[in-house]
Design a protein around this motif. Structure first.
Motif, PDB file in Angstrom:
ATOM      1  N   VAL A  57      -6.477  12.357  -7.886  1.00  0.00           N
ATOM      2  CA  VAL A  57      -7.661  12.451  -7.038  1.00  0.00           C
ATOM      3  C   VAL A  57      -7.491  11.733  -5.696  1.00  0.00           C
ATOM      4  CG1 VAL A  57     -10.140  12.000  -6.872  1.00  0.00           C
ATOM      5  CG2 VAL A  57      -9.135  12.571  -9.092  1.00  0.00           C
ATOM      6  N   LEU A  58      -7.059  10.484  -5.727  1.00  0.00           N
ATOM      7  CA  LEU A  58      -7.053   9.692  -4.502  1.00  0.00           C
ATOM      8  C   LEU A  58      -5.845   9.949  -3.614  1.00  0.00           C
ATOM      9  CD1 LEU A  58      -9.152   8.136  -6.340  1.00  0.00           C
ATOM     10  CD2 LEU A  58      -8.545   6.117  -5.030  1.00  0.00           C
ATOM     11  N   ALA A  59      -4.693  10.196  -4.198  1.00  0.00           N
ATOM     12  CA  ALA A  59      -3.490  10.435  -3.393  1.00  0.00           C
ATOM     13  C   ALA A  59      -3.672  11.699  -2.556  1.00  0.00           C
ATOM     14  CB  ALA A  59      -2.274  10.571  -4.298  1.00  0.00           C
ATOM     15  N   GLY A  60      -3.176  11.664  -1.343  1.00  0.00           N
ATOM     16  CA  GLY A  60      -3.241  12.837  -0.488  1.00  0.00           C
ATOM     17  C   GLY A  60      -4.551  12.990   0.251  1.00  0.00           C
ATOM     18  N   GLY A  61      -5.400  11.960   0.239  1.00  0.00           N
ATOM     19  CA  GLY A  61      -6.656  12.036   0.979  1.00  0.00           C
ATOM     20  C   GLY A  61      -6.428  12.252   2.459  1.00  0.00           C
ATOM     21  N   GLU A  62      -7.312  13.029   3.080  1.00  0.00           N
ATOM     22  CA  GLU A  62      -7.127  13.389   4.484  1.00  0.00           C
ATOM     23  C   GLU A  62      -8.132  12.739   5.409  1.00  0.00           C
ATOM     24  OE1 GLU A  62      -7.205  17.619   4.562  1.00  0.00           O
ATOM     25  OE2 GLU A  62      -5.264  17.850   3.567  1.00  0.00           O
ATOM     26  N   THR A  63      -9.178  12.137   4.882  1.00  0.00           N
ATOM     27  CA  THR A  63     -10.164  11.480   5.727  1.00  0.00           C
ATOM     28  C   THR A  63     -10.000   9.973   5.627  1.00  0.00           C
ATOM     29  OG1 THR A  63     -11.873  11.282   4.007  1.00  0.00           O
ATOM     30  CG2 THR A  63     -11.762  13.377   5.231  1.00  0.00           C
ATOM     31  N   ALA A  64     -10.520   9.275   6.630  1.00  0.00           N
ATOM     32  CA  ALA A  64     -10.409   7.819   6.613  1.00  0.00           C
ATOM     33  C   ALA A  64     -11.067   7.232   5.380  1.00  0.00           C
ATOM     34  CB  ALA A  64     -11.038   7.237   7.886  1.00  0.00           C
ATOM     35  N   MET A  65     -12.206   7.778   4.973  1.00  0.00           N
ATOM     36  CA  MET A  65     -12.905   7.256   3.806  1.00  0.00           C
ATOM     37  C   MET A  65     -12.057   7.407   2.552  1.00  0.00           C
ATOM     38  SD  MET A  65     -16.730   8.155   2.358  1.00  0.00           S
ATOM     39  CE  MET A  65     -16.349   9.825   1.828  1.00  0.00           C
ATOM     40  N   GLU A  66     -11.383   8.549   2.405  1.00  0.00           N
ATOM     41  CA  GLU A  66     -10.533   8.759   1.240  1.00  0.00           C
ATOM     42  C   GLU A  66      -9.296   7.869   1.286  1.00  0.00           C
ATOM     43  OE1 GLU A  66     -11.705  13.474   0.530  1.00  0.00           O
ATOM     44  OE2 GLU A  66      -9.891  12.939   1.646  1.00  0.00           O
ATOM     45  N   MET A  67      -8.731   7.704   2.472  1.00  0.00           N
ATOM     46  CA  MET A  67      -7.526   6.884   2.621  1.00  0.00           C
ATOM     47  C   MET A  67      -7.802   5.409   2.352  1.00  0.00           C
ATOM     48  SD  MET A  67      -6.217   8.938   5.955  1.00  0.00           S
ATOM     49  CE  MET A  67      -5.365   7.542   6.662  1.00  0.00           C
ATOM     50  N   LEU A  68      -8.964   4.929   2.778  1.00  0.00           N
ATOM     51  CA  LEU A  68      -9.248   3.511   2.517  1.00  0.00           C
ATOM     52  C   LEU A  68      -9.533   3.276   1.037  1.00  0.00           C
ATOM     53  CD1 LEU A  68     -12.544   2.677   2.235  1.00  0.00           C
ATOM     54  CD2 LEU A  68     -12.508   3.260   4.651  1.00  0.00           C
ATOM     55  N   ASP A  69     -10.111   4.268   0.350  1.00  0.00           N
ATOM     56  CA  ASP A  69     -10.275   4.136  -1.096  1.00  0.00           C
ATOM     57  C   ASP A  69      -8.916   4.031  -1.777  1.00  0.00           C
ATOM     58  OD1 ASP A  69     -13.044   4.167  -1.183  1.00  0.00           O
ATOM     59  OD2 ASP A  69     -13.184   6.321  -1.495  1.00  0.00           O
ATOM     60  N   ALA A  78      -6.076   2.975  -0.447  1.00  0.00           N
ATOM     61  CA  ALA A  78      -5.469   1.682  -0.121  1.00  0.00           C
ATOM     62  C   ALA A  78      -6.116   0.555  -0.904  1.00  0.00           C
ATOM     63  CB  ALA A  78      -5.586   1.415   1.385  1.00  0.00           C
ATOM     64  N   ALA A  79      -7.432   0.582  -1.007  1.00  0.00           N
ATOM     65  CA  ALA A  79      -8.145  -0.489  -1.699  1.00  0.00           C
ATOM     66  C   ALA A  79      -7.793  -0.535  -3.177  1.00  0.00           C
ATOM     67  CB  ALA A  79      -9.650  -0.305  -1.522  1.00  0.00           C
ATOM     68  N   LEU A  80      -7.550   0.626  -3.778  1.00  0.00           N
ATOM     69  CA  LEU A  80      -7.192   0.655  -5.189  1.00  0.00           C
ATOM     70  C   LEU A  80      -5.761   0.147  -5.398  1.00  0.00           C
ATOM     71  CD1 LEU A  80      -8.077   1.347  -8.030  1.00  0.00           C
ATOM     72  CD2 LEU A  80      -7.276   3.694  -7.661  1.00  0.00           C
ATOM     73  N   LEU A  81      -4.827   0.630  -4.581  1.00  0.00           N
ATOM     74  CA  LEU A  81      -3.447   0.163  -4.709  1.00  0.00           C
ATOM     75  C   LEU A  81      -3.338  -1.329  -4.414  1.00  0.00           C
ATOM     76  CD1 LEU A  81      -1.253   3.012  -3.141  1.00  0.00           C
ATOM     77  CD2 LEU A  81      -1.755   2.569  -5.554  1.00  0.00           C
ATOM     78  N   VAL A  87      -3.500  -1.905   7.316  1.00  0.00           N
ATOM     79  CA  VAL A  87      -2.587  -3.039   7.154  1.00  0.00           C
ATOM     80  C   VAL A  87      -2.222  -3.223   5.683  1.00  0.00           C
ATOM     81  CG1 VAL A  87      -2.370  -5.554   7.372  1.00  0.00           C
ATOM     82  CG2 VAL A  87      -3.274  -4.203   9.271  1.00  0.00           C
ATOM     83  N   MET A  88      -3.182  -3.064   4.786  1.00  0.00           N
ATOM     84  CA  MET A  88      -2.865  -3.096   3.353  1.00  0.00           C
ATOM     85  C   MET A  88      -1.741  -2.115   3.043  1.00  0.00           C
ATOM     86  SD  MET A  88      -6.523  -3.072   1.367  1.00  0.00           S
ATOM     87  CE  MET A  88      -7.625  -4.484   1.336  1.00  0.00           C
ATOM     88  N   SER A  89      -1.854  -0.905   3.588  1.00  0.00           N
ATOM     89  CA  SER A  89      -0.884   0.139   3.298  1.00  0.00           C
ATOM     90  C   SER A  89       0.485  -0.213   3.864  1.00  0.00           C
ATOM     91  CB  SER A  89      -1.371   1.478   3.858  1.00  0.00           C
ATOM     92  OG  SER A  89      -2.624   1.826   3.296  1.00  0.00           O
ATOM     93  N   TYR A  90       0.511  -0.739   5.078  1.00  0.00           N
ATOM     94  CA  TYR A  90       1.788  -1.127   5.678  1.00  0.00           C
ATOM     95  C   TYR A  90       2.442  -2.256   4.883  1.00  0.00           C
ATOM     96  CZ  TYR A  90       0.200   1.514   9.800  1.00  0.00           C
ATOM     97  OH  TYR A  90      -0.241   2.497  10.661  1.00  0.00           O
ATOM     98  N   VAL A  91       1.650  -3.248   4.505  1.00  0.00           N
ATOM     99  CA  VAL A  91       2.200  -4.371   3.736  1.00  0.00           C
ATOM    100  C   VAL A  91       2.702  -3.880   2.378  1.00  0.00           C
ATOM    101  CG1 VAL A  91       1.644  -6.561   2.590  1.00  0.00           C
ATOM    102  CG2 VAL A  91       0.822  -6.115   4.921  1.00  0.00           C
ATOM    103  N   GLY A  92       1.909  -3.052   1.708  1.00  0.00           N
ATOM    104  CA  GLY A  92       2.319  -2.538   0.408  1.00  0.00           C
ATOM    105  C   GLY A  92       3.598  -1.731   0.471  1.00  0.00           C
ATOM    106  N   ALA A  93       3.792  -1.028   1.588  1.00  0.00           N
ATOM    107  CA  ALA A  93       4.991  -0.208   1.756  1.00  0.00           C
ATOM    108  C   ALA A  93       6.174  -1.007   2.284  1.00  0.00           C
ATOM    109  CB  ALA A  93       4.693   0.942   2.714  1.00  0.00           C
ATOM    110  N   SER A 131     -19.197  -2.182   1.600  1.00  0.00           N
ATOM    111  CA  SER A 131     -20.086  -2.667   0.545  1.00  0.00           C
ATOM    112  C   SER A 131     -19.500  -3.919  -0.089  1.00  0.00           C
ATOM    113  CB  SER A 131     -20.244  -1.594  -0.532  1.00  0.00           C
ATOM    114  OG  SER A 131     -18.993  -1.379  -1.190  1.00  0.00           O
ATOM    115  N   HIS A 132     -20.291  -4.570  -0.932  1.00  0.00           N
ATOM    116  CA  HIS A 132     -19.785  -5.727  -1.679  1.00  0.00           C
ATOM    117  C   HIS A 132     -18.568  -5.334  -2.517  1.00  0.00           C
ATOM    118  CE1 HIS A 132     -22.998  -8.392  -0.544  1.00  0.00           C
ATOM    119  NE2 HIS A 132     -23.929  -7.605  -1.053  1.00  0.00           N
ATOM    120  N   ALA A 133     -18.641  -4.173  -3.162  1.00  0.00           N
ATOM    121  CA  ALA A 133     -17.526  -3.737  -4.004  1.00  0.00           C
ATOM    122  C   ALA A 133     -16.265  -3.522  -3.186  1.00  0.00           C
ATOM    123  CB  ALA A 133     -17.908  -2.453  -4.742  1.00  0.00           C
ATOM    124  N   GLN A 134     -16.399  -2.926  -2.006  1.00  0.00           N
ATOM    125  CA  GLN A 134     -15.235  -2.695  -1.163  1.00  0.00           C
ATOM    126  C   GLN A 134     -14.668  -4.008  -0.625  1.00  0.00           C
ATOM    127  OE1 GLN A 134     -17.270   0.172   1.411  1.00  0.00           O
ATOM    128  NE2 GLN A 134     -15.681   1.665   0.916  1.00  0.00           N
TER     129      GLN A 134
END
Length: 463
Positions: free
Chosen positions: A261-273, A275-278, A316-322, A390-393
């Motif tokens: 579901v999350l991999a391959g997201g094309e919008t910023a909202m999907e991409m940040l989800d 990144a936040a999960l990884l 930045v999360m994504s760059y650091v993780g990679a 949000s608080h969760a994010q």
């Protein structure tokens, strides 16, 4: 002069344009992609339709996508050049000014102007949902609660969008910490309209904030057909589902959801989800390098210009993780140049006060400078909300601080974990961290046993 379905007059609209506008707002409240087609149809019927142009501008700006914002600015400028704004009815003038503030990057003024519209016209559904999203983007919990709460008395259950207002209100109640009331209102919203994905989302947030991960999984499972497809919000709701699975320690289930579901997201909202999960897996030592590499590539074209500090953090999360630390540092250097300049935008303040310290802390974590992470995040931890989400994010930031404090052997670790357990005693994650900071083997074993017992009690279909 035509009226929208909630009785508000609209100028210069054909009957067909007005009906397309109504359908567009209806689709927007459902977070369905059809909103774009209906908005375009309204303008095709009447290119000068003021509320149609206002709606299109909001749609282009609330995605937090720089390219969408550029197109919205150009289009709205063409509209304004062909209309005498002072000749429009006062409500429409107010919307034009609110949109212009948003186009100029002043989210706070836009939110204030939309609030004034709501005070005078509490049945303006577009002002309510646009304002609600502005409050989310600026992390304003009080406004998330009161903007909608102050309008509710003008609505009734015979309004087909009353349930959607309840869904928005439930989210505001949750962000403001009123969990019992949020659950009550959110459940009622979904009872009135099972397809209200924002209402489903509000209930999911309520369970997350209380550590009720078992109930959260069952709630989302029971309503899977209502929220999992057909909207541009389904990916985010799957992200919430993944947070519950993380609490249960079900890493395999989390990765299954990520890949399907999350991999391959094309919008910023999907991409940040994504990144936040990884990143949450990264904090626990999981090696997701290959997934990070794919995700980090998608952020590169979106980071050329400063637009929304909350998105910067996830890039930045994504760059650091990679392992692309140099690229993360280049992004940070660019944002430092941006902050050093004169920019009268909300994002400028967000970046300076929260965005940059958080991004620097993420790089420090990647470099295993855990003490540096604590030094950067601990002073700002009570104002992380200022850059939205949000608080969760934002909990990804707080978890980074906790993990860094533990690894650095800092005294702050005990305090931070104690705070978390006191608020969410049913969270296995919090008890596992208590095990990590406990003073003796007995206390560590007891805390870990408590975490395991909470997972057993949840009786989830996956482990």
């Amino acid at each position: 002069m035509h009226k929208d379905e909630h009785g508000l007059a609209m100028s210069s609209a054909s009957d067909a344009a007005a009906r397309h506008y109504d359908r567009a707002v209806h689709e927007l409240l459902h977070f369905r992609a059809e909103v774009d087609a209906e908005a375009e149809a309204a303008l095709a019927e009447d290119p000068g339709f003021p509320m149609g142009n206002v709606l299109a501008a909001y749609l282009g700006l609330l995605t937090t996508e720089p390219a969408d914002a550029r197109r919205a600015r150009e289009r709205f400028a063409r509209f304004r050049s062909g209309v005498d704004v002072t000749a429009l009815p006062s409500r429409e003038q107010a919307h034009v000014h609110a949109v212009q503030a948003l186009l100029d990057g002043d989210l706070l003024t836009c939110g204030t102007l939309l609030g004034r519209i709501t005070e005078e016209h509490p049945r303006d559904a577009l002002a309510l949902i646009a304002g609600h999203q502005i409050d989310f983007l600026t992390g304003d919990a009080r406004a998330l609660r009161d903007r909608v709460g102050g309008a509710l008395s003008a609505w009734g259950e015979d309004d087909r969008h009353y349930g959607h207002l309840l869904g928005m209100y439930a989210f505001g109640l949750e962000e403001a910490g009123h969990y019992d009331r949020s659950e009550e209102v959110g459940l009622r919203a979904v009872e009135l309209n099972p397809k209200d994905v924002w209402g489903v989302h509000a209930v999911a947030h309520t369970y997350e904030m209380q550590g009720r991960f078992g109930e959260g999984v069952r709630y989302l499972d029971d309503r899977l057909a209502d929220w999992s497809t057909g909207t541009f919000f389904n990916v985010h709701t799957w992200w919430h589902y993944s947070l519950y699975a993380l609490e249960a320690g079900a890493t395999g289930r989390v990765l299954d959801i990520y890949d399907s579901v999350l991999a391959g997201g094309e919008t910023a909202m999907e991409m940040l989800d994504a990144a936040a999960l990884l990143w949450r897996l990264h904090l626990e030592g999981g090696d997701q390098t290959e997934r990070w590499k794919v995700l980090s590539d998608t952020w590169v074209p979106r980071m050329e210009e400063p637009f929304y500090a909350f998105n910067d953090m996830h890039a930045v999360m994504s760059y650091v993780g990679a392992g692309r630390i140099a690229e993360a540092e280049r992004l940070i250097a660019g944002r430092e140049d941006y902050v050093a300049g004169e920019h009268a935008t909300t994002n400028h303040a967000m970046t300076a006060r929260v965005g940059l310290p958080v991004c620097r802390a993420l790089v420090a974590f990647g470099r295993r400078d855990y003490g540096g992470v604590v030094d950067l995040l601990h002073p700002i931890r009570h104002r992380i909300n200022e850059f939205g989400g949000s608080h969760a994010q934002r909990d990804a930031v707080h978890k980074t601080l906790v993990e860094a404090a533990i690894r650095a052997g800092r005294s702050e670790a005990r305090v931070l974990v104690s705070e978390r357990i006191s608020i969410r005693p049913r969270s296995p994650f919090n008890w596992l961290k208590q095990s990590a900071v406990a003073d003796d083997l007995g206390a560590r074993a007891a805390a870990r046993a408590r975490a395991e017992e909470l997972v057993r009690q949840a009786a989830l279909p996956f482990r």
